[in-house]
Each structure stands twice: as structure tokens, then as C-alpha cells.
Design a protein around this motif. Structure first.
Motif, PDB file in Angstrom:
ATOM      1  N   PRO A  29       7.026 118.467 -15.129  1.00  0.00           N
ATOM      2  CA  PRO A  29       6.999 117.003 -15.231  1.00  0.00           C
ATOM      3  C   PRO A  29       6.177 116.324 -14.133  1.00  0.00           C
ATOM      4  O   PRO A  29       5.536 115.303 -14.395  1.00  0.00           O
ATOM      5  N   LEU A  30       6.183 116.875 -12.913  1.00  0.00           N
ATOM      6  CA  LEU A  30       5.459 116.191 -11.833  1.00  0.00           C
ATOM      7  C   LEU A  30       3.954 116.214 -12.109  1.00  0.00           C
ATOM      8  O   LEU A  30       3.249 115.223 -11.895  1.00  0.00           O
ATOM      9  N   ALA A  31       3.463 117.350 -12.611  1.00  0.00           N
ATOM     10  CA  ALA A  31       2.032 117.454 -12.943  1.00  0.00           C
ATOM     11  C   ALA A  31       1.694 116.488 -14.074  1.00  0.00           C
ATOM     12  O   ALA A  31       0.715 115.730 -14.003  1.00  0.00           O
ATOM     13  N   LYS A  32       2.514 116.488 -15.110  1.00  0.00           N
ATOM     14  CA  LYS A  32       2.252 115.627 -16.270  1.00  0.00           C
ATOM     15  C   LYS A  32       2.276 114.146 -15.872  1.00  0.00           C
ATOM     16  O   LYS A  32       1.456 113.356 -16.334  1.00  0.00           O
TER      17      LYS A  32
ATOM     18  N   TRP B  73      -6.544 105.744 -11.110  1.00  0.00           N
ATOM     19  CA  TRP B  73      -6.006 106.652 -10.078  1.00  0.00           C
ATOM     20  C   TRP B  73      -4.581 107.070 -10.416  1.00  0.00           C
ATOM     21  O   TRP B  73      -3.788 106.261 -10.906  1.00  0.00           O
ATOM     22  N   GLY B  74      -4.282 108.317 -10.105  1.00  0.00           N
ATOM     23  CA  GLY B  74      -2.917 108.809 -10.279  1.00  0.00           C
ATOM     24  C   GLY B  74      -2.519 109.652  -9.080  1.00  0.00           C
ATOM     25  O   GLY B  74      -3.365 110.032  -8.259  1.00  0.00           O
ATOM     26  N   GLU B  75      -1.221 109.930  -8.966  1.00  0.00           N
ATOM     27  CA  GLU B  75      -0.731 110.741  -7.848  1.00  0.00           C
ATOM     28  C   GLU B  75       0.317 111.703  -8.378  1.00  0.00           C
ATOM     29  O   GLU B  75       1.261 111.286  -9.059  1.00  0.00           O
ATOM     30  N   CYS B  76       0.137 112.969  -8.073  1.00  0.00           N
ATOM     31  CA  CYS B  76       1.150 113.969  -8.443  1.00  0.00           C
ATOM     32  C   CYS B  76       1.909 114.320  -7.173  1.00  0.00           C
ATOM     33  O   CYS B  76       1.316 114.820  -6.212  1.00  0.00           O
ATOM     34  N   VAL B  77       3.225 114.086  -7.171  1.00  0.00           N
ATOM     35  CA  VAL B  77       4.002 114.205  -5.933  1.00  0.00           C
ATOM     36  C   VAL B  77       4.646 115.569  -5.712  1.00  0.00           C
ATOM     37  O   VAL B  77       5.530 115.706  -4.874  1.00  0.00           O
ATOM     38  N   ALA B  78       4.189 116.586  -6.453  1.00  0.00           N
ATOM     39  CA  ALA B  78       4.679 117.938  -6.152  1.00  0.00           C
ATOM     40  C   ALA B  78       4.344 118.219  -4.685  1.00  0.00           C
ATOM     41  O   ALA B  78       3.245 117.911  -4.239  1.00  0.00           O
TER      42      ALA B  78
END
Ligand code: NPG
Length: 377
Positions: free
Chosen positions: A97-100, A44-49
Motif C-alpha cells: 500500500p505505501l508504494a501504491k 509530485w508524490g511521496e512514498c513513506v516506506a
């Protein structure tokens, strides 16, 4: 590991209370939750944009496009060994960077679960509990601010950060200082000032602050160096530092004396550790910032903050400070001013599928050869 599937979910999570900064008010935290599947293992990952470009130019929409159309095609159906391999594959893509970082996090979780190792041990963390603080948004009035600080101090938070903006700065901070004496206190301007406002910071310099965070524009290291030269309080940079190279240059020219490390802002945990290592070698204190993450992103921040150079308390608060219902468990709780670092494999948390479904506003599943994937490749 062969990457078989990437699921993307745009979530909107109601915050327990609105959070106001110099760049706007947030009532619901928007983010993208990512799920990678490979050979029977899930990461699991989270993109905080967020919902609008207030903190960063990235938004949920730009990150969705970046992940779906540019990052996913480089990994789907591919053998991706580990997070470093992922980074190499995407290294030629500019910005975002947030997406990556969001997708890199899913690779860390996947790698940890596959190898039965905790994220903390993979990163080289050394502490089972980390010191934390709380970040308090701008309040409707000075009186309400003082009451809010009192409530968090009573809950046991040992360090308080106050958000400031022009017109809500010196007098607010002075009122809190007068009410709470020696309380470890710091402020965050989120780049709302210019060097013309230097006198405001001269006035803050006498308030015994641990640090003043990101007073000037994010692309303005030079004026930060000028401001730091006239203050005894350390300046701390957040938005200005997107890589270890930026960190080195900022320190070289004296633009700050402390660095806030957020894995999301610096394109992932790998770069976050590189910044930590650089600062550790130079005895520059660092601390882990927060972006109102769900339990997924906060588990990663806790693991990062367990590295030895994180000598100042992080913006990593208990789950109840952010969400009534989080999408991952167990909830993080404050104990003696600290939070336990998850020790299970990968992120050491489990996603609560029902809770995730409730806050999902759109989703897509990408697989090798799927439409979105073909369109972009
Ligand atoms: O505890 O996660 C937290 C919030 C800490 O103040 C905090 N974050 O500018 O650092 C910041 C701010 C932020 C929040 C930035 C949301 C971007 C999005």
C-alpha cells in the motif's frame, strides 16, 4: 493524460531530533519522492516506506522495486485519466500500500494542477484550517518526557500523543497526566502488546485518555475487540486498518471506537476518503495520522483532514517540528492550535529543487520504453 516520464528519488532527510517508537529509533527519514510529467504538467508524490520494516513490511527498497518494476510499466506511455483510473490499472497487484499510495499522490497532484483545482476541493474538504496535535517519541527519561510535553504545550499544541512500549507506559503517562491536569492526551503502542498485558491497559483506563492507539498486533482484530470490551477508553486502530473493508469489520466486531486514517497505509487518498465516509455515516470519529512526511505528503494529509468527519486533531505538526530544511514550501506553521490547508492547485506546495537535490541518495528516470520499464513488462 499521457504519462511521459516518472522520476524516482530515494531521499534521506535528517530529523530535527531522533524519533523513538516501540519499533525503533529514526534519526533520518528515508522516503521516495516521485515526479510524474504529462503534457507540460508535473505532479509530485511521496512514498513513506522507511529504512527498515518496523512500522510496515514495506521499506524504501521494496517500494522502489514495486514502483519501478510493477507500477511504472502500467502507466508509462499510457493515457491515465485520473487517480481512479490509476487505481483500476494497479488493482490486481497484491499488497504494497505505501508504494501504491506514493504514486497515487503524484496522480492527484497532476490532476489538480491540470484542472486548476486544489486537492482539498477534489477530496470534498470543507475547512480552511484543521486542528492538529503532536506525537512525542519515547524519551530517555520520564523527566525529559515531561519537559518535552511542556515545550510542545507552550508552542501551542492542543493535543499530545505519547508513544509507549513495554516498560515505558503507565508510569510515564501518569507522570504527564499529573503534570498537565486536563491536557488532551492519547497514547500509541504501535502493536507492542498482547492480551496478556490487559492489566496495563486497565491501569491506563483511569488516566482520562482520549484514546489508546493500536495496542495489539496489526492482524489481531479479535483480541482488540476483547480488550475494547473491558475498557471505557476508546481503542483506535492504525496498523490494523488497510482498507474500508477492514474498517467496517473492525467496527462491526467492536475492535475499536476510533480510526486513525493515513492515506499511505490504506494505499492512497481514494481509500482514505472511503474509510472517512464509512465512519462519518456511522458517527465514528476519525483523525489523520502522520508518518513524518515531508511537505509533499503533509500537504496531502492536511487536505484530507479538512473533510468533515475528521473531528479529532491529526498527527500533522508544523514543519519545524520535523525538518530544519524541508523539500517543499511554504512551510506549515501552527496558529491557534491549527494549520492552514493549502489552497493552491494540486497539493498547493512547490518543491525546492536545491533542497531536494541535497537529500537525494539515488534517483532514476523512467520513460516509455526505458530499460527498467522494458525489463518488467
Ligand atoms: O507527526 O508525522 C508525525 C508522526 C506521527 O507518531 C507518528 N507516526 O506510528 O503513527 C505512527 C508514527 C510513525 C512514524 C509511523 C513514522 C511510521 C513512520
Amino acid at each position: 493524460m499521457r504519462i511521459e516520464r516518472l522520476e524516482m528519488r530515494h531521499v534521506s532527510m535528517p530529523l530535527v531530533a531522533p524519533f523513538e517508537t516501540s519499533f525503533g529509533v529514526e534519526q533520518d527519514r528515508e522516503a521516495i519522492i516521485l515526479r510524474l510529467d504529462s503534457e507540460g504538467v508535473t505532479g509530485w508524490g511521496e512514498c513513506v516506506a522507511g529504512g527498515w520494516p518496523g512500522y510496515s513490511y514495506e521499506t524504501v527498497q521494496t517500494a522502489w522495486h514495486m514502483i519501478q518494476d510493477h507500477l511504472a510499466p502500467l502507466i508509462l506511455g499510457q493515457e491515465v485519466e485520473d487517480p481512479s483510473d490509476y487505481r483500476q490499472r494497479i488493482a490486481h497487484l497484491k499488497g504494497h500500500p505505501l508504494a501504491k499510495a506514493g504514486l497515487e499522490l503524484a496522480f492527484w497532484d497532476l490532476a489538480g494542477r491540470a484542472a486548476d483545482r486544489s486537492l482539498m476541493s477534489m477530496l470534498g474538504g470543507q475547512r480552511q484550517r484543521v486542528a492538529v496535535g503532536v506525537s512525542i517519541g519515547i524519551q530517555p527519561s520520564r523527566g525529559e518526557l515531561v519537559e518535552m510535553v511542556e515545550a510542545y504545550v507552550e508552542m501551542g499544541y492542543p493535543r499530545i500523543k505519547l508513544k509507549i512500549k513495554p516498560g515505558r507506559d503507565v508510569a510515564d503517562v501518569r507522570a504527564v497526566r499529573q503534570a498537565f491536569g486536563e491536557l488532551p492526551l492519547q497514547v500509541d503502542a504501535n502493536s507492542a502488546y498482547s492480551l496478556d498485558d490487559a492489566e496495563i491497559f486497565d491501569a491506563m483506563d483511569d488516566l482520562g485518555l482520549l484514546l489508546i492507539e493500536q495496542p495489539l498486533a496489526e492482524d489481531d482484530l479479535v483480541d482488540h475487540a476483547k480488550l475494547q470490551a473491558r475498557l471505557k477508553t476508546p481503542l483506535c486502530l492504525d496498523e490494523s486498518i488497510l482498507s474500508a473493508r477492514h474498517a467496517r469489520q473492525a467496527l462491526e466486531i467492536g475492535a475499536c471506537r476510533v480510526i486513525n486514517i493515513k492515506p499511505a497505509r490504506v494505499s492512497g487518498l481514494r481509500e482514505a476518503v472511503a474509510i472517512h465516509d464509512l465512519c462519518w455515516a456511522q458517527e465514528v470519529p476519525v483523525w489523520c495520522g502522520g508518518m513524518l512526511e515531508t511537505g509533499i505528503g503533509r500537504a496531502a494529509n492536511l487536505a484530507l483532514a479538512s473533510l468533515p468527519g475528521f473531528t479529532l486533531p491529526g498527527d500533522i505538526s508544523a514543519t519545524e517540528r520535523y525538518y530544519r530544511q524541508d523539500i517543499a514550501e511554504p512551510a506549515f506553521v501552527l496558529e491557534d492550535g491549527m494549520i492552514k490547508v493549502p489552497q493552491g492547485k494540486g497539493l498547493g506546495i512547490e518543491v525546492i529543487q536545491d533542497a531536494l537535490d541535497k537529500v537525494t541518495v539515488r534517483s532514476t528516470i523512467l520513460q516509455p520504453g526505458s530499460k527498467a520499464n522494458r525489463r518488467a513488462s
